[in-house]
Design an enzyme around this catalytic site. Sequence first.
Site, PDB file in Angstrom:
ATOM      1  N   ASP A 156       0.815  -1.210   0.000  1.00  0.00           N
ATOM      2  CA  ASP A 156       0.000   0.000   0.000  1.00  0.00           C
ATOM      3  C   ASP A 156       0.853   1.266   0.000  1.00  0.00           C
ATOM      4  O   ASP A 156       1.798   1.399   0.786  1.00  0.00           O
ATOM      5  CB  ASP A 156      -0.909   0.000   1.245  1.00  0.00           C
ATOM      6  CG  ASP A 156      -1.855   1.175   1.272  1.00  0.00           C
ATOM      7  OD1 ASP A 156      -2.829   1.173   0.503  1.00  0.00           O
ATOM      8  OD2 ASP A 156      -1.607   2.111   2.070  1.00  0.00           O
ATOM      9  N   GLU A 207       1.723  -0.106  -4.856  1.00  0.00           N
ATOM     10  CA  GLU A 207       0.795   0.994  -5.150  1.00  0.00           C
ATOM     11  C   GLU A 207       1.575   2.289  -5.009  1.00  0.00           C
ATOM     12  O   GLU A 207       2.088   2.599  -3.931  1.00  0.00           O
ATOM     13  CB  GLU A 207      -0.397   1.002  -4.190  1.00  0.00           C
ATOM     14  CG  GLU A 207      -1.377   2.102  -4.534  1.00  0.00           C
ATOM     15  CD  GLU A 207      -2.202   2.606  -3.356  1.00  0.00           C
ATOM     16  OE1 GLU A 207      -3.071   3.470  -3.575  1.00  0.00           O
ATOM     17  OE2 GLU A 207      -1.975   2.158  -2.227  1.00  0.00           O
TER      18      GLU A 207
END
Length: 627
Positions: free
Chosen positions: A268, A306
């Site tokens: 993330d 990401e």
Amino acid sequence: MARPADRIVVPAPASRHSAHPIDPTRTAFGLWAPRASSVEIVVDGDRTPMAPEGGGWWRVVTEAVHGTRYAFALDDGEPLPDPASRWLPDGVHAPEAVLDPARIAVEDRFVAPPVTGGVVYELHVGTFTAEGTFEAATHHLEELVELGVTHVEVMPVNGFDGVHGWGCDGVAWWAVHQPYGGPEGLAAIVTACHRHGLGVILDVVHNHLGPSGNHLERFGPYLQEKASSTWGKVVNLDGPDSGPVRSFIIGSALAWLRDFRVDGLRLDAVHALDDRGSATHLLAELSDAVAALAEQTGRRYDLIAETDRNDPQTIRPREVGGLGMDAQWADDLHHAIHVAVTGELDGYYVDYADPLEALARAMTSGFVHDGSRHSAFRGRVVGAPLPPEVSVRRLVACVQNPDQVGNRPAGDRLTTQADPDAVRAAIALLCTAPHTPMLFMGEEYGETRPFQFFTDMPGEELRAAIREGRKAEFDYFESWAGQIPDPLDPETFRRSTLDRDGVDPEAAAQRRALWRDLLTLRRTQPALGTGDRSLVRADRWEDHDVLFIHRDPPATAPLAPAVLIAVNLTDEAIPGGAPVPEVLLSTADARYGGPGHPGDGTIPARTVVVHALPQPAHAGSPTDDLV
């Protein structure tokens, strides 16, 4: 992770964190707590001193088996959960239980295919079914296989305070959220996915911790003292005593891959990892550790980052100075498609005000923002060009995902923002792009329920801060005039749960057929399966505002046709010329819920048509085995 033959194998670090059963009756406990002058382990209420080992490390071997409850007491204080808890049967504030990986081992020989060039399906365990458990999710895996999905990506399942939440506010990076089914539940769904031939990608969050249940600072300098972000204090990756913090993160990542046989991790918001002071970035160190684990186990693992930087170094190999990630999310294609079918220009969408031009750049270059243009939203130039040797398949793109849906004020899906013709066109654009496509749960049948931000963290002061923070996030949505859903209202969670029975069965079948046929074309048409940008070009028919995307096959498929993708997002049909090229798929086809394709070369309004063309005269690249 694919490992080049000449890479130096670095042994995966043996974690000193957490509890490690060493025989049928005893467990070794390790803890990094440099701020404590004494540490006791509390096993079933009984306290035993731990021995210091230097560098802030403490260790003890004592009687404890799988399921034994334990905690740590610093300087004769209250018992605290292990920072590296593997099993939290009673939540993030209560004593954890010893987890013996052998008791939850996923026994199979399945080796997942590379995620690049595959098809990813992202789901949130708590809202994927009414039951909200791993076990309930397994009943829908066959549907994904029939669709053409190759990998299931599971949103974060690490331990967080409360029952319902996105998982991004986790505080137990080694543990599985118990309401979903705990460690045994995760092992079971991985086993079920493998039996269906599906790889499993697990979302993990290492850039911040949740606000409730985080006791790390009481143990040691896990967080920086001064630096902070919108999520709170920044993780200490490059400051004093950051070595054990880095091993804490890498150890947790390896545990998911090794103990649960997860096939990859989606990391993330890696752009929020503050590691500027390290000679080797945390992601590069993780890449080396995962490559070493792959060498030991004989399995492949994928790491997906990401990031919003559009930086190709993220996915370039370690051998050429890259961070060694196998793939990265690429928002540009999503943004271009979204503006093209909705006309929305709020916030970051302002940079895609000419959506056909943005679509053409994304299709031919991978990125839209590649260091060659100014971003009005960010006020600066963004990105860098993708090197020719890097396949666009290493960019994961989507039409919807949890962020692009859930971080809208109302969490509304594309199915309620655009008409069905436009939604079908959006799906076709994604599936015919050289990127690796990702679906968000429910998208395959046209779910209309929103996916909103929800949580049920306790504490009135914290809950008030969550509500205010949520409202403040949407100042840039100038067109939004409604009320922000209360993230703490149980109804917000219930509204976000999939309702497969709430969609018209015929419409759901038509939407599934569209996805299935498009994904079949990706597998069977070599021109659509290549990530080589030299084989993609785009032409814009200015008179009618129509975009034509040409995709040629690689030289390894000399008899395969080229593919022409005609994109007409206007409200008028465009007459075709002669001869009429072979139509492989039209989103206007009645079997997909469209008005019907005329078959005379006409490109209907708000339609994408995929044509087969004769083999091009020029040769493609000798292979499509790009890095």
